[in-house]
Write a protein that holds these residues in place. Structure first.
Motif, PDB file in Angstrom:
ATOM      1  N   GLY A 125       0.814  -1.214   0.000  1.00 55.60           N
ATOM      2  CA  GLY A 125       0.000   0.000   0.000  1.00 55.60           C
ATOM      3  C   GLY A 125       0.841   1.255   0.000  1.00 55.60           C
ATOM      4  N   ILE A 126       1.903   1.265   0.832  1.00 54.28           N
ATOM      5  CA  ILE A 126       2.794   2.429   0.883  1.00 54.28           C
ATOM      6  C   ILE A 126       3.448   2.656  -0.474  1.00 54.28           C
ATOM      7  CG2 ILE A 126       4.932   3.326   1.877  1.00 54.28           C
ATOM      8  CD1 ILE A 126       4.180   1.789   4.459  1.00 54.28           C
ATOM      9  N   SER A 127       3.966   1.582  -1.055  1.00 60.51           N
ATOM     10  CA  SER A 127       4.624   1.679  -2.363  1.00 60.51           C
ATOM     11  C   SER A 127       3.661   2.175  -3.425  1.00 60.51           C
ATOM     12  CB  SER A 127       5.193   0.311  -2.747  1.00 60.51           C
ATOM     13  OG  SER A 127       5.676   0.323  -4.078  1.00 60.51           O
ATOM     14  N   THR A 128       2.457   1.618  -3.440  1.00 57.74           N
ATOM     15  CA  THR A 128       1.482   2.017  -4.451  1.00 57.74           C
ATOM     16  C   THR A 128       1.062   3.468  -4.266  1.00 57.74           C
ATOM     17  OG1 THR A 128       0.673  -0.248  -4.569  1.00 57.74           O
ATOM     18  CG2 THR A 128      -0.743   1.449  -5.472  1.00 57.74           C
ATOM     19  N   ARG A 129       0.872   3.871  -3.024  1.00 53.15           N
ATOM     20  CA  ARG A 129       0.486   5.270  -2.761  1.00 53.15           C
ATOM     21  C   ARG A 129       1.547   6.226  -3.290  1.00 53.15           C
ATOM     22  NH1 ARG A 129      -3.354   8.950  -2.587  1.00 53.15           N
ATOM     23  NH2 ARG A 129      -2.861  10.696  -1.201  1.00 53.15           N
ATOM     24  N   ILE A 130       2.808   5.923  -3.032  1.00 54.30           N
ATOM     25  CA  ILE A 130       3.892   6.787  -3.506  1.00 54.30           C
ATOM     26  C   ILE A 130       3.972   6.766  -5.026  1.00 54.30           C
ATOM     27  CG2 ILE A 130       6.409   7.024  -3.540  1.00 54.30           C
ATOM     28  CD1 ILE A 130       6.350   6.134  -0.586  1.00 54.30           C
ATOM     29  N   LYS A 131       3.756   5.598  -5.629  1.00 55.46           N
ATOM     30  CA  LYS A 131       3.778   5.515  -7.097  1.00 55.46           C
ATOM     31  C   LYS A 131       2.643   6.325  -7.721  1.00 55.46           C
ATOM     32  CE  LYS A 131       5.968   0.965  -7.516  1.00 55.46           C
ATOM     33  NZ  LYS A 131       5.751  -0.442  -7.924  1.00 55.46           N
ATOM     34  N   ILE A 132       1.476   6.271  -7.109  1.00 57.20           N
ATOM     35  CA  ILE A 132       0.346   7.057  -7.628  1.00 57.20           C
ATOM     36  C   ILE A 132       0.676   8.549  -7.580  1.00 57.20           C
ATOM     37  CG2 ILE A 132      -2.033   7.771  -7.142  1.00 57.20           C
ATOM     38  CD1 ILE A 132      -2.579   4.877  -6.239  1.00 57.20           C
ATOM     39  N   LEU A 133       1.219   8.999  -6.446  1.00 52.32           N
ATOM     40  CA  LEU A 133       1.543  10.420  -6.294  1.00 52.32           C
ATOM     41  C   LEU A 133       2.636  10.864  -7.262  1.00 52.32           C
ATOM     42  CD1 LEU A 133       1.514  10.718  -2.394  1.00 52.32           C
ATOM     43  CD2 LEU A 133      -0.194  11.626  -3.986  1.00 52.32           C
ATOM     44  N   SER A 134       3.567   9.960  -7.592  1.00 53.58           N
ATOM     45  CA  SER A 134       4.683  10.324  -8.470  1.00 53.58           C
ATOM     46  C   SER A 134       4.496   9.820  -9.898  1.00 53.58           C
ATOM     47  CB  SER A 134       6.001   9.803  -7.892  1.00 53.58           C
ATOM     48  OG  SER A 134       5.911   8.436  -7.571  1.00 53.58           O
ATOM     49  N   ARG A 135       3.278   9.352 -10.207  1.00 53.06           N
ATOM     50  CA  ARG A 135       2.898   8.950 -11.565  1.00 53.06           C
ATOM     51  C   ARG A 135       3.811   7.847 -12.131  1.00 53.06           C
ATOM     52  NH1 ARG A 135       1.933  14.422 -11.229  1.00 53.06           N
ATOM     53  NH2 ARG A 135      -0.177  15.077 -11.722  1.00 53.06           N
ATOM     54  N   LEU A 136       4.115   6.884 -11.314  1.00 54.50           N
ATOM     55  CA  LEU A 136       4.884   5.734 -11.761  1.00 54.50           C
ATOM     56  C   LEU A 136       3.941   4.572 -12.068  1.00 54.50           C
ATOM     57  CD1 LEU A 136       7.862   5.822  -9.216  1.00 54.50           C
ATOM     58  CD2 LEU A 136       7.793   6.723 -11.546  1.00 54.50           C
ATOM     59  N   ASN A 137       4.470   3.537 -12.673  1.00 51.93           N
ATOM     60  CA  ASN A 137       3.695   2.353 -13.027  1.00 51.93           C
ATOM     61  C   ASN A 137       3.490   1.501 -11.776  1.00 51.93           C
ATOM     62  OD1 ASN A 137       2.603   0.003 -14.000  1.00 51.93           O
ATOM     63  ND2 ASN A 137       4.153  -0.355 -15.564  1.00 51.93           N
ATOM     64  N   ILE A 138       2.257   1.447 -11.272  1.00 58.16           N
ATOM     65  CA  ILE A 138       2.025   0.756  -9.998  1.00 58.16           C
ATOM     66  C   ILE A 138       2.047  -0.758 -10.164  1.00 58.16           C
ATOM     67  CG2 ILE A 138       0.672   2.689  -9.112  1.00 58.16           C
ATOM     68  CD1 ILE A 138      -1.826   0.995  -9.491  1.00 58.16           C
ATOM     69  N   ALA A 139       1.909  -1.256 -11.381  1.00 55.63           N
ATOM     70  CA  ALA A 139       1.924  -2.699 -11.595  1.00 55.63           C
ATOM     71  C   ALA A 139       3.341  -3.247 -11.740  1.00 55.63           C
ATOM     72  CB  ALA A 139       1.106  -3.052 -12.838  1.00 55.63           C
ATOM     73  N   GLU A 140       4.312  -2.363 -11.991  1.00 57.88           N
ATOM     74  CA  GLU A 140       5.692  -2.799 -12.197  1.00 57.88           C
ATOM     75  C   GLU A 140       6.424  -2.864 -10.863  1.00 57.88           C
ATOM     76  OE1 GLU A 140       8.443  -4.474 -13.127  1.00 57.88           O
ATOM     77  OE2 GLU A 140       7.722  -3.815 -15.105  1.00 57.88           O
ATOM     78  N   ARG A 141       6.759  -4.107 -10.461  1.00 63.98           N
ATOM     79  CA  ARG A 141       7.484  -4.275  -9.204  1.00 63.98           C
ATOM     80  C   ARG A 141       8.775  -5.069  -9.392  1.00 63.98           C
ATOM     81  NH1 ARG A 141       3.433  -6.635  -4.895  1.00 63.98           N
ATOM     82  NH2 ARG A 141       2.615  -7.759  -6.699  1.00 63.98           N
ATOM     83  N   ARG A 142       9.152  -5.279 -10.658  1.00 63.41           N
ATOM     84  CA  ARG A 142      10.364  -6.053 -10.940  1.00 63.41           C
ATOM     85  C   ARG A 142      11.547  -5.174 -11.303  1.00 63.41           C
ATOM     86  NH1 ARG A 142       7.921  -8.961 -15.884  1.00 63.41           N
ATOM     87  NH2 ARG A 142       7.348  -6.764 -16.107  1.00 63.41           N
TER      88      ARG A 142
END
Length: 547
Positions: free
Chosen positions: A234-251
């Motif tokens: 959740g923390i990672s996804t929240r930060i990705k949303i705020l910084s417009r990164l790809n939330i599905a990419e975790r590799r």
């Protein structure tokens, strides 16, 4: 209090701020209009519009309402007073009952003009409310601490269907979890705490059984919090949303940036996300422009150093380099130079990744590799804009170096950075990139190599016995940082050595025979002057060598 009465009180307070020269008439009108139409609490309206900081707003509300000023939640506050009231209700409305007697209820509020909640508390306890003003953040942090200690908060730590079970393609579920209030609050509170602590970086580090949160302050990392492993997605996804990164990419690693309002001022954050065996590790670099005073004397340069820097930077053309590792203050030094050079008759461009300071009166450009806008491409385009001074964020490769040389040869002053350990090392590094030595001798005006050292705390003077309870340094013995440096000006002799292919050691020796004071010697002088300690100097540089 009906709507008309509420607006009337708000208008009176805005008139008070205008009369105190805290707001302009235009700003007061903006605030009034937003308060009427937005439906948001008044304190949120003021801070989100950037009209006033949270603490300044609270102090002025106290003056206007003639109520006591609170610097923090009082020590005598007991959570027992909150029995029978939902903490979520208090948090959402930013109210916090503090104490009561037979007649009155003392309650801290962020928005004293939103009386419905205050009246509800008074009805619940059957006592007259006596207001105190606290920023919304402080109230929220207090309630957050109470929630964490409450039994229902541990549900986040249960392993049942936790977010750590998310599949990489379950994007919508990730989004939903990241929007849940505990995650949103955790990320926002962590950033707010870091800004309050004047931290430069936030490190979010996953381990097998928990997530560690550390802040870097004055160059040193310290642990400030932990979170359950189940919160990491959740923390990672929240930060990705705020910084417009790809939330599905975790590799794969990702880099981005975001801007967040913290008590009325915009804070930029540079985001780096990297996968690890326990999940994504995240580092947020805080680019707080308001926290830095762009003046050479405030950075720690003495009069002789300032004179040399000004001599180099006031040349009509050429290249001035600042070198050092990441976080050594290179960009801050260059912007302090720009602040002195910025005038209506001087055209200044910057090309950066990212733009770390916003400065009025200059044109700033951020590179974007995703659309093939790199340093070299941007620099070529800028040369057609008739600039006088160009700040180039970093010389990273041969192509960028050659274009910078070309700019200097055609009448422009170029300011830039390199990652080298010493001033002489910058010259050999450029030569190793493939730049001809005679061109370096003809264009480089000077090189400043620098590091940042923690200053001895002026309150406890770093004494171990006193520092443990010192509020000036929180027990570290240090408060703030100063610069240590060495400065190489390219003389005809140095230029000849560069052209002849001399080594870094030979160039450094020739510079020292002129007027270069090695960084190790300068740092040692700061130790003798009790600006810093020998341990701190040894931590940052090699006092027996060159870096």
């Amino acid at each position: 209090m009906n709507a008309a009465s509420k607006i009337s009180k708000i208008e009176a307070f805005l008139a008070f701020l205008e009369g105190e020269k805290i707001l302009t008439a235009h700003s007061a009108q903006r605030a009034s209009g937003a308060a009427r139409t937005s439906g948001h609490p008044f304190d949120t309206v003021m801070t989100e519009l950037g009209l006033i900081g949270e603490q300044d707003l609270a102090n002025n509300l106290c003056r206007f309402l003639d109520v006591p000023v609170l610097a923090e939640v009082p020590e005598q506050f007991s959570p027992k007073i909150l029995a029978g009231v939902q903490l979520s209700y208090l948090r959402e409305n930013a109210v916090l009952p503090l104490e009561m007697d037979d007649r009155q209820l003392v309650v801290a509020v962020a928005d004293p003009f939103s009386s419905d909640t205050i009246d509800a508390l008074a009805f619940h306890w059957e006592r007259t409310p006596s207001l105190r003003i606290l920023p919304r953040r402080m109230i929220g942090e207090c309630i957050e601490r109470l929630e964490r200690s409450a039994a229902d908060a541990v549900s986040l730590e249960s392993g049942n269907a936790g977010p750590s079970d998310f599949g990489s393609d379950d994007v919508e579920r990730l989004k939903d979890f990241a929007r849940e209030a505990p995650i949103v609050r955790f990320v926002a509170d962590t950033i707010h705490r870091a800004v309050d602590a004047k931290a430069t970086d936030i490190h979010i580090e996953p381990f097998e059984d928990h997530v560690r949160i550390r802040f870097r302050h004055d160059g040193m990392l310290s642990s400030v919090d932990t979170a359950a492993s189940s919160m990491l997605s959740g923390i990672s996804t929240r930060i990705k949303i705020l910084s417009r990164l790809n939330i599905a990419e975790r590799r794969l690693p990702q880099d981005g940036r975001m801007r967040i309002a913290v008590r009325g001022r915009d804070i930029d954050l540079r985001v780096s996300v990297i996968p690890s065996i326990h999940g994504e590790a995240i580092v947020l670099r805080i680019l707080d422009r308001a926290g830095v005073e762009l003046k050479l004397e405030r950075l720690g340069f003495d009069e002789a150093a300032k004179a040399k820097i000004r001599t180099m930077s006031q040349a009509a053309n050429g290249i001035v380099l600042v070198t050092g590792p990441t976080g050594s203050g290179k960009t801050t030094t260059l912007y302090s130079v720009l602040a002195e050079r910025s005038r209506p008759d001087v055209k200044i461009f910057t090309v950066e990744d990212p733009v770390e300071y916003r400065m009025a009166g200059i044109t700033q450009l951020q590179v974007n590799p995703a659309i093939d806008l790199d340093f070299a491409t941007a620099l070529r385009s800028i040369l057609r804009q008739d600039p006088d001074i160009i700040l180039l964020g970093e010389i990273r490769d041969r192509e960028t170096a050659q274009i910078a040389i070309q700019a200097a040869l055609t009448g422009h002053l170029v300011l830039s950075t390199l990652h080298t350990n010493s001033a002489a090392g910058a010259l050999t590094r450029l030569r190793d990139m493939g730049v001809d030595g005679y061109l370096l001798g003809a264009t480089i005006r000077g090189v400043l190599a620098q590091r940042l050292l923690r200053r001895i705390c002026p309150v406890c003077h770093g004494l171990s016995g006193a520092s443990t309870s010192c509020k000036g340094c929180n027990g570290s013995g240090y408060s703030g940082r100063t610069v240590t440096y060495e400065m190489l000006q390219v003389s005809p002799r140095i230029a000849a050595l560069i052209d002849e292919g001399a080594s870094e050691l030979e160039i450094a020796k020739a510079a020292a025979e002129a007027d270069l004071i090695p960084m190790a010697a300068h740092a040692t002088s700061l130790v003798r002057s009790q600006v810093t300690t020998l341990e701190e100097a040894r931590r940052v540089i090699d006092l027996d060598g060159s870096g």
